[in-house]
Scaffold this motif. Structure first.
Motif, PDB file in Angstrom:
ATOM      1  N   LYS A  68       0.831  -1.211   0.000  1.00 56.93           N
ATOM      2  CA  LYS A  68       0.000   0.000   0.000  1.00 56.93           C
ATOM      3  C   LYS A  68       0.864   1.258   0.000  1.00 56.93           C
ATOM      4  O   LYS A  68       0.539   2.241  -0.657  1.00 56.93           O
ATOM      5  CB  LYS A  68      -0.924   0.013   1.221  1.00 56.93           C
ATOM      6  N   GLN A  76      -5.776  -0.732  -4.466  1.00 61.09           N
ATOM      7  CA  GLN A  76      -6.927  -0.717  -3.568  1.00 61.09           C
ATOM      8  C   GLN A  76      -7.004  -2.103  -2.945  1.00 61.09           C
ATOM      9  O   GLN A  76      -6.807  -3.103  -3.632  1.00 61.09           O
ATOM     10  CB  GLN A  76      -8.214  -0.426  -4.333  1.00 61.09           C
ATOM     11  N   HIS A 130      -9.153   6.627 -10.659  1.00 52.53           N
ATOM     12  CA  HIS A 130      -9.839   7.092  -9.449  1.00 52.53           C
ATOM     13  C   HIS A 130     -11.349   6.866  -9.531  1.00 52.53           C
ATOM     14  O   HIS A 130     -12.024   6.779  -8.520  1.00 52.53           O
ATOM     15  CB  HIS A 130      -9.577   8.577  -9.211  1.00 52.53           C
ATOM     16  N   VAL A 133     -13.115   3.313  -7.961  1.00 50.55           N
ATOM     17  CA  VAL A 133     -13.064   2.956  -6.552  1.00 50.55           C
ATOM     18  C   VAL A 133     -14.379   2.335  -6.094  1.00 50.55           C
ATOM     19  O   VAL A 133     -14.407   1.342  -5.392  1.00 50.55           O
ATOM     20  CB  VAL A 133     -12.694   4.185  -5.689  1.00 50.55           C
TER      21      VAL A 133
END
Length: 165
Positions: A68, A76, A130, A133
């Motif tokens: 991460k 993710q 993005h 998500v």
């Protein structure tokens, strides 16, 4: 077939197929020929180099924390079970069309400090990573659709996630 009558300007009846019926048939035939029939079986959606040895002194939780930090904008993950993680990794290199390739997997810890990757999936995202998500938490991963996609899209994405330092 379902038909319905309409009258033309001269008052004559003629038949037309319902648009909904036509769209339904096109969707079903497309779904059967493209989506379902070409999915690889579950045994082809596992990482071929399983099991993977984690670095000395790391368990799956410490390794995932390292990953991460390594990929703050491209990874993710969440842990649905104690020693299992579901990940989605977005490749850093874009396709020729400017889209992102993502791969997903369940990563589970095996005996000692080894892990295995199962239920591999890939997706070509035609926008910004993005924006995906929300899909991650809902599931719905699919792929690879055939051996070529497995070799050319999925496995290079997984390799990048595993070997990138």
């Amino acid at each position: 077939m379902l038909k319905w009558k309409i009258k033309n300007r001269k008052g004559q009846d003629f038949h037309r197929f319902k648009i909904g019926s036509f769209v339904f048939l096109v969707c079903i035939s497309t779904f059967l020929s493209v989506s379902c029939a070409s999915l690889l079986p579950p045994e082809r959606r596992v990482y071929p180099k399983n099991p993977i040895q984690l670095p000395e002194g790391m368990d799956i939780h410490r390794w995932m924390e390292f990953k991460k930090k390594q990929f703050p904008d491209h990874l993710q993950s969440h842990s649905p079970y104690g020693v299992v993680y579901k990940i989605r990794y977005f490749r850093q290199k874009k396709t020729n069309f400017g889209s992102f390739i993502s791969c997903s997997a369940y990563i589970r810890q095996m005996q000692g400090n080894t892990i295995e990757l199962i239920e591999l999936g890939s997706l070509v995202n035609y926008s910004d990573y993005h924006k995906s998500v929300s899909r991650f938490n809902k599931g719905g991963d699919i792929g690879p659709m055939n051996e070529t996609e497995r070799t050319e899209i999925l496995l290079p994405c997984i390799e990048e996630f595993l070997t990138q330092t």
